[in-house]
Design a protein around this motif. Structure first.
Motif, PDB file in Angstrom:
ATOM      1  N   ARG A 251      22.860  68.861  40.475  1.00 58.97           N
ATOM      2  CA  ARG A 251      22.758  67.805  39.483  1.00 58.97           C
ATOM      3  C   ARG A 251      23.397  68.228  38.182  1.00 58.97           C
ATOM      4  O   ARG A 251      23.285  69.375  37.770  1.00 58.97           O
TER       5      ARG A 251
ATOM      6  N   GLU B 178      21.980  61.403  34.532  1.00 62.64           N
ATOM      7  CA  GLU B 178      22.157  62.450  35.533  1.00 62.64           C
ATOM      8  C   GLU B 178      23.084  62.004  36.662  1.00 62.64           C
ATOM      9  O   GLU B 178      23.050  60.854  37.087  1.00 62.64           O
TER      10      GLU B 178
ATOM     11  N   GLU C 216      26.137  67.493  27.288  1.00 60.89           N
ATOM     12  CA  GLU C 216      25.275  66.898  28.310  1.00 60.89           C
ATOM     13  C   GLU C 216      25.632  65.437  28.557  1.00 60.89           C
ATOM     14  O   GLU C 216      25.040  64.778  29.407  1.00 60.89           O
TER      15      GLU C 216
ATOM     16  N   PRO D 277      24.171  66.835  34.004  1.00 68.76           N
ATOM     17  CA  PRO D 277      23.845  65.789  33.035  1.00 68.76           C
ATOM     18  C   PRO D 277      25.114  65.094  32.531  1.00 68.76           C
ATOM     19  O   PRO D 277      26.134  65.734  32.289  1.00 68.76           O
TER      20      PRO D 277
END
Lengths: 324, 211, 242
Positions: free
Chosen positions: B201, B192, B142, B203
């Protein structure tokens, strides 16, 4: 080919878009050549030398002649050999890149053989030999001094000091001007009764007459090959033909065609490199244009060299034109 | 016994080479340790400071308590290549992600690109260097993805294989990335990014854009 | 015994120089190569040498040292450089020996402690030899290192000297070397005059050695003056062009 530049995808796209619209990164049109600078007679210890520079590409050519025996299968001809070396500026040598393990296995350059300087040198040397020294361009019989006994061994050494595109073109120009600059010393071979017994390397007795070399430069004869072909390289970028490419353009070109042209515009040899295939009609047009461009190049080179004259070592002449 | 020093005393050396020009050349004496501190391009030997590069002599005083720093600014004869040093800001491209570390290749040091791409400098970002808070809850996937361009700082020279990099500051992290659809991502928040075309979107540990 | 007089009674050598005079020194610092980080071209009379420096860059795994940098050197004598054309391989004894000499000389000159885990590569191409090609190679490397901005303690200047007809002569050309006699190669740090390279292989008396040595040191000083002027000119030009 020897492409020194790594291009990002954005730069590549920019270059290709430009070519599609007929422009190049440095503002030239697709057919425009960069000016060449040619110097001859720069290495006094050689029989002939020249240096060709064109916006980054820098080639040094030295010719040394030596008296030796003619080849056994062609006893009335001399020997001409071309040797190309890439300087460390172009390709830092394989030993340092490949690591010590490659030395243990006896291979040069390790797994990256295609990138090592020595691989490229051998490839370029062989290519230049095929393109610019075919039998029709060079009269090897004129290099023979005494059939079966003595003939000139001509060694052409080319040192690539910098590669920025158009390497083969520059090398062929350098070779042509260096050979034009070369004079063969005048030799007188002794008569039959003066033949001496001499042991050759195999231990076989062989009689050889003595010979006298007149070292004076004015007593020599010019090299008997006044029409060494000149290479013209064209690249195919997005189905457009680009002439006299820079190194960035060479790395974008899918295929390249090198044509060796003599002073009458005739095509002496052709070589194609690269992965893509070329459309035959396009190729025919390229050959015709290459003939015209080659003739122009040769004419300008001859004009510049005539202005140079003999006995003037470091005089430069700009050589530039536009191929219409 | 230092025979050479006796033969050519320090003062004698300058007599042979009077300073003709504002530039200094390697081996030229430019000061004493009692008056200056050695900066870049300067080395010290037996109490004297000598230049180790060709360039202009620069004297900087950062605060009044300490001695001024004398350094030699390279005249940029041919451009010197950059070596990552501790504290340098680098741009690196992510090559591999593991649960506890991220491997990358260093592309530029302090804004100067690395030209030799055949044997590039390698860097790693360890789990504890990604961000300064909530370290135990970090999921590497992420924060980074392969081929992302990351702005990082060199923490240490690391081991023989790679430098240790850190993104544990606000303005460090991902600066450029491509989304799964292949289009560039635009920064939204510190964690983000949004695809410029599909608006999806994703991460990332994003670097704060400089205004 | 050669009948040729190498130093005339008036004190002139065969090319018109005085015994303590060096040959025309020409050099170009930088601008010789597009790829190398530093490059230089040196001409000492007819002897021509080119040097390229790459680095500092990440050292190869096997060669990397953690305390200081690694220096490598490779020498290449062009086949057309000598009077007899000879293609030498990279592992030719002469070239390997010269490469080792140059490497060791510059290991004492470069501040390798500043280049931990990095590698600096030097490449030398000798284009023409008319005596003193080793000195020309060393001088070219020195200028190329300066051009690359590598931190060095001092400039390393090299010159050769000999002893003929009862007098020491400096910067010999090939004809003078072929006469036999002493051939001394000295590589000296310009300012401290510490000797980094010394090579000689002849049987001579200590007095002759002393004379030759001192003549060589003086010649190195003259060479350095010429080199420094060139370095300053190039650097000034770049500073002003910014």
């Amino acid at each position: 080919m020897l492409s020194q530049s790594t291009l990002s995808p954005a730069e590549r796209r920019f270059l290709e878009d430009g070519v599609r619209q007929g422009f190049r990164n440095d503002g030239r049109g697709l057919l425009d050549y960069r000016p060449y600078t040619v110097e001859t007679g720069i290495l006094p210890s050689t029989s002939g030398s020249s240096r060709v520079r064109s916006f980054g590409t820098d080639v040094l050519c030295a010719v040394k002649v030596d008296m030796g025996s003619p080849p056994a299968d062609k006893p009335d001809e001399g020997v001409v050999s071309v040797n190309v070396e890439c300087s460390a500026s172009v390709a830092p040598h394989g030993e340092l890149e490949g690591g010590s393990s490659s030395r243990a296995t006896g291979r040069v350059g390790g797994g990256r053989r295609d990138d090592s300087g020595e691989g490229w040198s051998a490839y370029l040397g062989a290519l230049l030999d095929d393109l610019c020294l075919p039998p029709c361009a060079l009269d090897k019989k004129a290099l023979c001094v005494s059939p079966h006994v003595y003939a000139w061994h001509v060694n052409v050494d080319i040192l690539l000091l910098n590669a920025a595109g158009g390497v083969l073109d520059a090398m062929s120009l350098a070779m042509r001007s260096a050979l034009r600059d070369t004079t063969l010393p005048s030799v007188s071979v002794g008569s039959r009764d003066e033949w001496e017994e001499e042991d050759t390397a195999d231990g076989v007795q062989q009689s050889k007459p003595p010979f006298d070399v007149d070292e004076r430069p004015t007593a020599g004869t010019p090299f008997p090959a006044q029409d060494i072909p000149v290479c013209v390289t064209v690249g195919q970028v997005c189905s457009h033909y680009v002439w006299d490419m820079s190194s960035e353009e060479e790395s974008c070109a899918e295929a390249q065609v090198t044509v060796a042209v003599d002073r009458n515009g005739r095509c002496v040899a052709v070589h194609k490199s690269g992965m893509a295939s070329i459309d035959p009609t396009g190729l025919l047009q390229v050959l015709k244009d290459a003939g015209r461009v080659g003739v122009e190049l040769i004419k300008k080179l001859e004009a510049a060299m005539a202005k140079l004259g003999t006995g003037q070592p470091v005089v430069r002449e700009r050589l530039g034109f536009m191929a219409a | 016994m230092e025979v050479d020093e006796q033969r050519v005393p320090e003062d004698e050396q300058d007599k042979d080479f009077p300073q003709l020009l504002p530039l200094v050349t390697p081996g030229e004496r430019i000061g004493h340790v009692s008056a200056y501190r050695a900066g870049a391009g300067v080395y010290e030997r037996r109490g004297h400071l000598y230049a180790s590069k060709v360039g202009e002599k620069l004297i900087e005083q950062d605060d009044s308590n300490q001695l001024p720093v004398v350094s030699v600014e390279t005249a940029g004869l041919s451009g010197s290549p950059s070596v990552p040093f501790t504290g340098a800001t680098v741009l690196a491209q992510v090559t591999r992600i593991s649960p506890r570390r991220v491997d990358c290749i260093i592309l530029s040091v302090e804004g100067r690109p690395i030209r030799d791409t055949s044997n590039p400098y390698k860097g790693i970002i360890r789990l504890q260097d990604v961000r300064p808070f909530e370290i135990d809850q970090i999921d590497m996937l992420e924060c980074f993805r392969p081929t992302d361009i990351v702005k990082a700082k060199v923490v240490s020279l690391g081991d023989s294989r790679s430098f240790h990099l850190s993104t544990a500051e606000q303005d460090l992290g991902v600066v450029f990335a491509k989304s799964t659809s292949g289009h560039p991502l635009v920064a939204l928040k510190w964690n983000e990014m949004e695809c410029s075309k599909t608006k999806e979107r994703e991460p990332r540990k994003v670097a704060k854009p400089s205004d | 015994m050669s009948k040729t007089e190498f130093v005339s009674p008036e004190g002139f050598r065969i090319d018109g120089r005085r015994p303590s005079e060096i040959r025309t020194f020409r050099c170009q610092v930088g601008g010789v190569s597009q790829n190398a980080d530093g490059s230089a071209y040196v001409e000492m009379g007819c002897t021509k040498a080119l040097a390229y420096v790459y680095g500092p860059k990440e050292a190869r795994r096997g060669a990397m040292k953690t305390q200081c940098g690694v220096l490598t050197c490779e020498v290449s004598l062009a086949p057309f450089s000598t009077a007899d054309r000879r293609k030498r391989s990279r592992y030719d004894r002469q070239t390997v020996e010269l490469a080792l000499t140059i490497r060791q000389a510059f290991e004492s000159s470069i501040l390798l402690e500043l280049y931990q885990r990095a590698q600096i590569d030097m490449f030398v191409h000798i284009l023409e030899t008319d005596g003193g090609h080793k000195a020309a190679a060393i001088n070219a490397c020195n200028l190329a290192l300066i051009d690359a901005g590598i931190n060095i303690r001092d400039s390393l200047v090299a010159c050769s000297a000999g002893y003929i007809d009862g007098r020491p002569i400096v910067d010999m050309n090939q004809a003078e070397i072929n006469a036999g006699g002493v051939e001394l190669l000295l590589g000296v740090f310009a300012r401290t005059r510490k000797v980094s390279v010394i090579e000689m292989d002849s049987k001579i008396t200590p007095e002759v050695f002393q004379e030759t040595y001192e003549a060589c040191i003086a010649a190195c000083r003259d060479l350095y003056t010429a080199m420094e002027t060139a370095v300053n000119d190039t650097a000034l030009r770049l500073v002003h062009s910014k």
